[in-house]
Write a protein that holds these residues in place. Structure first.
Motif, PDB file in Angstrom:
ATOM      1  N   LEU A 139       8.427   1.719 -13.406  1.00  0.00           N
ATOM      2  CA  LEU A 139       8.356   0.456 -13.717  1.00  0.00           C
ATOM      3  C   LEU A 139       8.827  -0.642 -12.550  1.00  0.00           C
ATOM      4  O   LEU A 139       8.500  -1.520 -12.326  1.00  0.00           O
ATOM      5  CB  LEU A 139       9.208   0.299 -14.880  1.00  0.00           C
ATOM      6  N   ASN A 140       9.743  -0.222 -11.886  1.00  0.00           N
ATOM      7  CA  ASN A 140      10.336  -0.626 -10.653  1.00  0.00           C
ATOM      8  C   ASN A 140       9.401  -1.015  -9.637  1.00  0.00           C
ATOM      9  O   ASN A 140       9.255  -2.051  -9.037  1.00  0.00           O
ATOM     10  CB  ASN A 140      11.763  -0.377 -10.269  1.00  0.00           C
ATOM     11  N   LEU A 141       8.516   0.098  -9.460  1.00  0.00           N
ATOM     12  CA  LEU A 141       7.661   0.103  -8.454  1.00  0.00           C
ATOM     13  C   LEU A 141       6.295  -1.053  -8.915  1.00  0.00           C
ATOM     14  O   LEU A 141       5.708  -1.734  -8.075  1.00  0.00           O
ATOM     15  CB  LEU A 141       7.045   1.454  -8.099  1.00  0.00           C
ATOM     16  N   VAL A 142       6.196  -0.889 -10.281  1.00  0.00           N
ATOM     17  CA  VAL A 142       5.227  -1.798 -10.690  1.00  0.00           C
ATOM     18  C   VAL A 142       5.546  -3.194 -10.437  1.00  0.00           C
ATOM     19  O   VAL A 142       4.866  -4.043 -10.140  1.00  0.00           O
ATOM     20  CB  VAL A 142       4.802  -1.546 -12.158  1.00  0.00           C
ATOM     21  N   ASP A 143       6.856  -3.591 -10.791  1.00  0.00           N
ATOM     22  CA  ASP A 143       7.437  -4.854 -10.796  1.00  0.00           C
ATOM     23  C   ASP A 143       7.288  -5.200  -9.166  1.00  0.00           C
ATOM     24  O   ASP A 143       7.243  -6.393  -8.906  1.00  0.00           O
ATOM     25  CB  ASP A 143       9.062  -4.878 -11.028  1.00  0.00           C
ATOM     26  N   TYR A 144       7.702  -4.442  -8.344  1.00  0.00           N
ATOM     27  CA  TYR A 144       7.759  -4.574  -6.962  1.00  0.00           C
ATOM     28  C   TYR A 144       6.304  -4.903  -6.589  1.00  0.00           C
ATOM     29  O   TYR A 144       5.972  -6.027  -6.005  1.00  0.00           O
ATOM     30  CB  TYR A 144       8.324  -3.160  -5.821  1.00  0.00           C
ATOM     31  N   ILE A 145       5.379  -4.594  -6.790  1.00  0.00           N
ATOM     32  CA  ILE A 145       3.823  -4.624  -6.519  1.00  0.00           C
ATOM     33  C   ILE A 145       3.475  -5.815  -7.041  1.00  0.00           C
ATOM     34  O   ILE A 145       2.889  -6.763  -6.414  1.00  0.00           O
ATOM     35  CB  ILE A 145       2.878  -3.539  -6.978  1.00  0.00           C
ATOM     36  N   ASN A 185       0.604  -1.293   0.122  1.00  0.00           N
ATOM     37  CA  ASN A 185      -0.071  -0.093   0.003  1.00  0.00           C
ATOM     38  C   ASN A 185       0.897   1.131   0.035  1.00  0.00           C
ATOM     39  O   ASN A 185       0.526   2.347  -0.483  1.00  0.00           O
ATOM     40  CB  ASN A 185      -0.945  -0.184   1.078  1.00  0.00           C
ATOM     41  N   ASP A 186       1.905   1.167   0.532  1.00  0.00           N
ATOM     42  CA  ASP A 186       2.860   2.411   0.740  1.00  0.00           C
ATOM     43  C   ASP A 186       3.531   2.634  -0.822  1.00  0.00           C
ATOM     44  O   ASP A 186       3.501   3.776  -1.402  1.00  0.00           O
ATOM     45  CB  ASP A 186       4.026   2.190   1.701  1.00  0.00           C
ATOM     46  N   VAL A 187       3.661   1.453  -1.590  1.00  0.00           N
ATOM     47  CA  VAL A 187       4.388   1.510  -2.804  1.00  0.00           C
ATOM     48  C   VAL A 187       3.409   2.009  -3.718  1.00  0.00           C
ATOM     49  O   VAL A 187       3.515   3.101  -4.624  1.00  0.00           O
ATOM     50  CB  VAL A 187       4.801   0.170  -3.643  1.00  0.00           C
ATOM     51  N   ILE A 188       1.973   1.583  -3.589  1.00  0.00           N
ATOM     52  CA  ILE A 188       1.035   2.248  -4.329  1.00  0.00           C
ATOM     53  C   ILE A 188       0.581   3.658  -4.294  1.00  0.00           C
ATOM     54  O   ILE A 188       0.467   4.505  -5.127  1.00  0.00           O
ATOM     55  CB  ILE A 188      -0.396   1.502  -3.766  1.00  0.00           C
ATOM     56  N   LYS A 189       0.756   4.119  -2.984  1.00  0.00           N
ATOM     57  CA  LYS A 189       0.542   5.667  -2.745  1.00  0.00           C
ATOM     58  C   LYS A 189       1.878   6.502  -3.525  1.00  0.00           C
ATOM     59  O   LYS A 189       1.393   7.642  -4.132  1.00  0.00           O
ATOM     60  CB  LYS A 189       1.015   6.092  -1.349  1.00  0.00           C
TER      61      LYS A 189
END
Length: 242
Positions: A180-186, A109-113
């Motif tokens: 893209l790295n954040l999307v990959d993380y999620i 959820n933190d990454v989503i924000k």
């Protein structure tokens, strides 16, 4: 000096999931951080490090290749040479921070924000720089997403494929790579999770027609080339979450 078999046994007891070279990389980076070693600080020679970590020269060489690729150390030949702490650029430090985040973990959820905060910049770039080929790709991804919208797993992954393809349009390498790295993380954190857990992304309900229309509006806005339309579409998307 320890033999290769001896060093493998030693490190396997401490960190069985890591190779011996990986363990050396981890220890050197931890030493630089905990001791606050400044750029240019001489860590030692190859021989000294082999003795310090009890590893073979080939193992140390493998670790040094990784450390150099990460921008953690510099290697200087000749008299007075050796292994030195590298002077990292801010961009390299940012990349390492993201890497450590992926290693230590962070709430999805933190990454989503953070991703929500970047969506407007990504969308603006997509609207202004999209090509006919980009639009064709987006329409194909959107058609596939629509087909699997009610599938709890495929719908979720289709959602991220769409956002990834939108971000790939951006000419801003920093924005594009970070997003893209954040999307990959999620995706990595939700992959293989139970259905209810995988859908625990705030606001994302792929079984609603309204949510599907919001994603279609993103593609329509990119196709229009109108920045104002794009901003409205991304704000509507953010309001309801993902």
């Amino acid at each position: 000096m320890a033999s290769t078999q001896e060093e493998a046994r030693t490190f396997q007891r401490v960190a069985p999931a890591q190779s011996v070279a990986d363990r050396v990389v981890t220890e050197v980076e931890a030493m630089i951080k905990t001791e606050g070693l400044e750029p240019g600080h001489r860590i030692g020679t190859r021989q000294e490090l082999c003795e310090q970590f009890g590893v073979a020269p080939a193992t140390l060489g493998e670790a040094l290749r990784v450390l150099r690729a990460r921008g953690s150390v510099d290697l200087r030949p000749g008299p007075g040479g050796g292994i030195f702490v590298a002077d990292q650029s801010p961009l390299i430090r940012l990349a390492h921070s993201v890497l450590r985040l992926r290693q230590t973990g962070a709430p999805v959820n933190d990454v989503i924000k953070v991703l929500d905060a970047l969506d407007e910049a990504v969308m603006q770039d997509a609207v202004q720089h999209r090509t006919d080929a980009d639009i064709a790709d987006l329409e194909a991804v959107m058609a596939e997403l629509t087909e699997h919208w009610h599938d709890p797993i495929e719908g979720l992954h289709g959602n991220w494929r769409l956002h990834r393809r939108i971000a790939e349009i951006s000419p801003n390498a920093v924005l594009r790579t970070f997003y893209l790295n954040l999307v990959d993380y999620i995706e990595g954190e939700t992959a293989g999770a139970a259905t209810d857990d995988a859908l625990a992304v705030p606001g994302f309900r792929q079984d609603t027609d309204e949510r599907l229309r919001i994603h279609e509006a993103l593609i329509d806005a990119i196709r229009s080339g109108d920045v104002k339309v794009g901003r409205k579409a991304v704000l509507d998307h953010r309001t309801l979450g993902r």
